[in-house]
Design an enzyme around this catalytic site. Structure first.
Site, PDB file in Angstrom:
ATOM      1  N   TRP A   1      -0.020   6.813   0.109  1.00 19.61           N
ATOM      2  CA  TRP A   1      -0.618   5.971   1.152  1.00 19.61           C
ATOM      3  C   TRP A   1      -0.081   6.372   2.531  1.00 19.61           C
ATOM      4  O   TRP A   1       1.110   6.640   2.690  1.00 19.61           O
ATOM      5  CB  TRP A   1      -0.237   4.525   0.844  1.00 19.61           C
ATOM      6  CG  TRP A   1      -0.735   3.462   1.775  1.00 19.61           C
ATOM      7  CD1 TRP A   1      -1.854   2.708   1.620  1.00 19.61           C
ATOM      8  CD2 TRP A   1      -0.100   2.977   2.979  1.00 19.61           C
ATOM      9  NE1 TRP A   1      -1.972   1.792   2.643  1.00 19.61           N
ATOM     10  CE2 TRP A   1      -0.904   1.942   3.484  1.00 19.61           C
ATOM     11  CE3 TRP A   1       1.065   3.319   3.673  1.00 19.61           C
ATOM     12  CZ2 TRP A   1      -0.586   1.235   4.647  1.00 19.61           C
ATOM     13  CZ3 TRP A   1       1.374   2.618   4.841  1.00 19.61           C
ATOM     14  CH2 TRP A   1       0.552   1.590   5.317  1.00 19.61           C
TER      15      TRP A   1
ATOM     16  N   ASP B   1      -5.147   4.364   5.455  1.00 19.22           N
ATOM     17  CA  ASP B   1      -5.354   2.939   5.730  1.00 19.22           C
ATOM     18  C   ASP B   1      -5.356   2.672   7.238  1.00 19.22           C
ATOM     19  O   ASP B   1      -4.891   3.503   8.049  1.00 19.22           O
ATOM     20  CB  ASP B   1      -4.226   2.151   5.043  1.00 19.22           C
ATOM     21  CG  ASP B   1      -4.607   0.724   4.709  1.00 19.22           C
ATOM     22  OD1 ASP B   1      -5.642   0.255   5.198  1.00 19.22           O
ATOM     23  OD2 ASP B   1      -3.844   0.074   3.960  1.00 19.22           O
ATOM     24  N   MET B   2      -5.840   1.506   7.624  1.00 18.28           N
ATOM     25  CA  MET B   2      -5.823   1.076   9.029  1.00 18.28           C
ATOM     26  C   MET B   2      -5.892  -0.448   9.026  1.00 18.28           C
ATOM     27  O   MET B   2      -6.920  -1.021   8.672  1.00 18.28           O
ATOM     28  CB  MET B   2      -7.057   1.645   9.742  1.00 18.28           C
ATOM     29  CG  MET B   2      -6.999   1.464  11.222  1.00 18.28           C
ATOM     30  SD  MET B   2      -8.491   0.837  11.905  1.00 18.28           S
ATOM     31  CE  MET B   2      -8.196   1.129  13.628  1.00 18.28           C
TER      32      MET B   2
ATOM     33  N   SER C   1      -9.450   0.351   5.303  1.00 21.22           N
ATOM     34  CA  SER C   1      -9.021  -0.329   6.512  1.00 21.22           C
ATOM     35  C   SER C   1      -8.865  -1.791   6.140  1.00 21.22           C
ATOM     36  O   SER C   1      -9.833  -2.553   6.198  1.00 21.22           O
ATOM     37  CB  SER C   1     -10.055  -0.147   7.628  1.00 21.22           C
ATOM     38  OG  SER C   1      -9.665  -0.936   8.739  1.00 21.22           O
TER      39      SER C   1
ATOM     40  N   ASP D   1     -10.101  -5.673   0.238  1.00 22.82           N
ATOM     41  CA  ASP D   1      -8.803  -6.172  -0.228  1.00 22.82           C
ATOM     42  C   ASP D   1      -8.986  -7.312  -1.214  1.00 22.82           C
ATOM     43  O   ASP D   1      -8.012  -7.790  -1.791  1.00 22.82           O
ATOM     44  CB  ASP D   1      -7.963  -6.653   0.960  1.00 22.82           C
ATOM     45  CG  ASP D   1      -7.104  -5.526   1.517  1.00 22.82           C
ATOM     46  OD1 ASP D   1      -7.018  -4.471   0.866  1.00 22.82           O
ATOM     47  OD2 ASP D   1      -6.528  -5.701   2.610  1.00 22.82           O
TER      48      ASP D   1
HETATM   49  C1  DGJ Z   1      -4.432  -2.793   3.044  1.00 29.14           C
HETATM   50  C2  DGJ Z   1      -5.065  -2.098   1.883  1.00 29.14           C
HETATM   51  O1  DGJ Z   1      -6.404  -2.439   1.775  1.00 29.14           O
HETATM   52  C3  DGJ Z   1      -4.300  -2.440   0.626  1.00 29.14           C
HETATM   53  O2  DGJ Z   1      -4.924  -1.898  -0.493  1.00 29.14           O
HETATM   54  C4  DGJ Z   1      -2.888  -1.948   0.766  1.00 29.14           C
HETATM   55  O3  DGJ Z   1      -2.887  -0.560   0.851  1.00 29.14           O
HETATM   56  C5  DGJ Z   1      -2.247  -2.563   2.001  1.00 29.14           C
HETATM   57  N1  DGJ Z   1      -3.055  -2.370   3.183  1.00 29.14           N
HETATM   58  C6  DGJ Z   1      -0.885  -1.981   2.237  1.00 29.14           C
HETATM   59  O4  DGJ Z   1      -0.345  -2.394   3.407  1.00 29.14           O
END
Ligand code: DGJ
Length: 732
Positions: free
Chosen positions: A414, A481-482, A530, A551
């Site tokens: 990640w 990610d963001m 994101s 998420d």
């Molecule tokens: C947001 C992502 O969507 C999650 O799957 C995870 O990677 C978290 N960030 C980690 O901070």
């Protein structure tokens, strides 16, 4: 090869056509470029069906003309500007040297080229060879000024799709400020449209929303610096009776990952205009003498048979001609991700047993999520410090990657490359890298800040840090990610007069950084993310063949999220994981099978601690994994159909059919149970009516025509949230 674009000189009409669609443009009075038609294929346009003439009060006429029956305010225009006699939403607003916003657009010239030009620095659809598409470039000029507008239209030979963008050129000596530059505009007459859009929120992305277009302006947009969870960059215009299988649907998908704006205006004469482009909020681009500005592109898909056909056109264009990754046609690895399993509370000793279990259960990749770098034990620190956290990995990251590889799994990692924490070495060394307005305190979100990615120096720093990790050759996949949106918009290297460029320069900087990674590491599988699906757009598809959809991993909420996502984006692009029950986001309890069926809609993964599961549940994981390996080629790459929506009914059903119609996977979920249920049936679609299909579980045999016309009875069982998956194979 047949030509795809013709210019009829006598009638001054351009005709873009293939076997499925036609797009017609006409040079009208006063050299005005007018829109004539977009829709089902027309063999020949005979030059007779013109826009009518009528003297309409308060819709004025061409400068110097005494003809009161022709007005730019009512004509179906192809690309309109502010400052001329068109009071509808303009596609372009330019601030001239004299301070006015006057621009008067007239036709100047055209060019037809084989294939499709690349858009430098921007994601775009591409061609494999020059024969598969033609591009029309029509140049408009500002009749009294120095701006030129190249309108680009690409038509593919075998797709009901046209791709549009615009390049603006300053041919004069003085700087002109662009305050708005849309990528496309289209005007329709005599249509009573609804819009279909994909609004949402964090953990609740892309729900299908249908609104009627009444007189006035309807805006669907983002000013968050990204394409956003809140409003996906997509709008469809559909007739009132259009559904999944019937009726006209015009879809517009923006190939861009920043601020966007879709304006739909119904004018006083019940005509509908759509304008799509970069949001003009805090946009002001200084176009110096001899400079040009290229807009991102818009994919326009037309369907005469409802939303499913429109979606299939998007799926195939995005998969075939936007995604470039070498993984685009490979079955995607089944992964286990440690985020919902451990959050920040892990070290190598805790992770190794998860890796061991993953191996035993047939899982193919282990993804190490947030918390492996800097000194990150929670989300308050270390973004920007991309070096391993020794406390968690005393033997180093390479050593851990070796362990994962020795178990026969791929290793994923990640990153959140666009962000900075105040508590980081990067901030100590370069506080100016944090995007903020001088003299003002920037706003944190998740206690983190955005890097000033418009600056090359900042991008180079992050690239070098990532390089130090990725050059080991031990990373097979990254999750990019963001986790916040942009505020405090300011770029330290730019003068005050150019701060209106920052939003777009951020996105260009992001694309530049991604391009460098993609270019240097062609074997890396990159998953976009994101905070879930906050940047799920066709622009990101150019770099990331798959994206974490949300998420929210609850199977029932996911029904709506994934249903909406499928309106535009192919299944292989959407990742979806089985997580624990009760679900971590909403507390819902769902059967394990249901979580598996819903996650198998996209690229399957697991987001839980395998070591904490009962032996019985672990067996179920192994069975799911085995089953998924049998169907994933079809579910990831087959032709996709939405059958029933959980947003409008108590059931969700979707289906994928292999392109040769020999394999079919049907999934259904009944949301709520009832003590006195009605019998329901699910009718399949897209099969060969003359073939027989065998259900791989029950070995029952059905005719394709039976499955499509009689349909199968949905099972009736006790309990909410029951899911079923059928795998049929043709036997003759
Ligand atoms: C947001 C992502 O969507 C999650 O799957 C995870 O990677 C978290 N960030 C980690 O901070």
């Amino acid at each position: 090869m047949n030509q795809l674009i013709n210019f009829d000189k006598k009638n001054k009409v351009f005709h873009l056509h293939n076997d499925q669609i036609s797009y017609l443009l006409e040079i009208e009075d006063g050299n005005t470029l007018a829109h004539l038609y977009f829709g089902k294929r027309i063999k020949n346009y005979h030059g007779e069906l013109h826009y009518p003439r009528l003297d309409r009060g308060f819709s004025g006429n061409l400068p110097g003309s005494l003809d009161r029956t022709f007005s730019k305010d009512s004509l179906l225009q192809e690309y309109s500007s502010a400052g001329e006699m068109d009071f509808r939403t303009p596609a372009i607003i330019a601030r001239q040297k004299d301070g006015s916003n006057a621009t008067f657009l007239t036709y100047e010239d055209y060019q037809i080229i084989q294939g499709k030009p690349d858009l430098e620095g921007l994601p775009h659809s591409w061609v494999k060879d020059k024969d598969e598409a033609e591009t029309l470039i029509i140049t408009l000029k500002d009749e009294y000024g120095d701006l030129k507008f190249d309108l680009l239209y690409t038509i593919y030979r075998d797709r009901p799709v046209i791709v549009r963008s615009v390049k603006v050129r300053n041919t004069g000596k003085d700087t002109i400020k662009l305050e708005k530059v849309a990528s496309m505009q289209m005007d329709f007459v005599d249509r009573n449209f609804d819009t279909i859009t994909l609004p949402g929120a964090h953990a609740n992305e892309r729900h299908m929303q249908r609104n009627h277009v009444n007189q006035g302006i309807h805006v669907y947009s983002s000013i968050r610096g990204t394409s956003s969870h809140q409003m996906n960059p997509f709008v469809a215009l559909v007739d009132k009776d259009t559904n999944e299988f019937v009726g006209d649907a015009y879809g517009f998908a923006f190939v861009y990952s920043g601020n966007h704006k879709f304006e739909i205006e119904k004018d006083p004469y019940a005509q509908t205009r759509i304008v799509v482009g970069i949001n003009d909020y805090n946009f002001n681009w200084k176009l110096k003498s001899a400079d040009s500005f290229q807009t991102p592109e818009v994919i326009m898909a037309y369907s005469d048979r409802g939303l499913n056909k429109m979606s299939q056109a998007f799926h195939s264009l995005i998969h075939d001609r936007i995604i470039r990754s070498k993984y685009k046609d490979q079955v995607r690895p089944i992964l286990v991700n440690n985020w919902e399993a451990t959050y920040f509370d892990f070290d190598e000793d805790k992770l190794k047993p998860i890796v061991d279990d993953a191996k035993r259960l047939g899982i193919e990749m282990f993804v190490l999520d947030d918390g492996w770098f800097g000194h990150r034990d929670d989300d308050n620190s270390s973004l920007g410090d991309w070096a391993v956290f020794k406390k968690k990995f005393p033997h180093g990251l390479d050593n851990f990657a070796d362990y994962v590889h020795e178990q026969g799994l791929k290793f994923g990692l990640w990153f959140e490359p666009e962000m900075i924490s105040i508590d980081s070495d990067l901030y100590k060394a370069h506080p100016d890298y944090l995007m903020s307005v001088p003299g003002r305190k920037p706003s944190p979100a998740r206690n983190q800040y955005v890097l000033d990615l418009g600056r090359e120096e900042v991008r180079n720093n992050i690239f070098d840090q990532m390089k130090a990790i990725l050059d080991s050759g031990k990373i097979d996949y990254i999750k990019w990610d963001m986790n916040r949106h942009l505020s405090d918009i300011y770029e330290a290297d730019l003068p005050a007069s150019r701060q209106g460029e920052v939003y777009h320069r951020y996105v260009l900087g992001l694309y530049d950084l991604l391009e460098k990674i993609v270019d240097r590491y062609p074997d890396l599988l990159i998953e976009g993310c994101s905070g879930g699906g906050g940047r799920f757009d066709a622009g990101m598809a150019y770099y990331n063949p798959q994206i974490w959809a949300s998420d929210n991993s609850d199977a029932i909420d996911r029904l709506k999220i994934q249903y909406g996502t499928s309106l535009v984006y192919p299944q292989s692009m959407m990742t979806s994981h089985v997580s624990v029950s009760p679900n971590e986001q909403n507390g819902r309890i769902t059967p394990f099978n249901t979580r598996g069926v819903v996650a198998m809609w996209g690229d399957l993964g697991y987001e839980l601690d395998l070591t904490k599961m009962s032996e019985e549940d672990r067996k179920l994981v192994a069975e799911q994994v085995e089953e998924y390996k049998k169907i994933r080629k079809v579910t990831q790459y087959g032709r996709f159909y939405r059958l029933k929506s959980a947003q409008t009914s108590n059931q969700c059903a979707w289906e994928t059919v292999s392109h040769d119609q020999t394999e079919v996977v049907l999934s259904t979920v009944k949301v709520m149970a009832s003590a006195q249920p009605y019998f329901t049936k699910t009718k399949l679609v897209g099969l060969d009516p003359d073939r027989r299909y065998e259900d791989q579980a029950s070995h029952k045999v059905y005719g394709g025509d039976e499955l499509m016309n009689l349909g199968i009875y949905d099972p009736v069982e006790h309990g909410d949230f029951m899911a079923y998956m059928y795998h049929f194979k043709a036997i003759d």
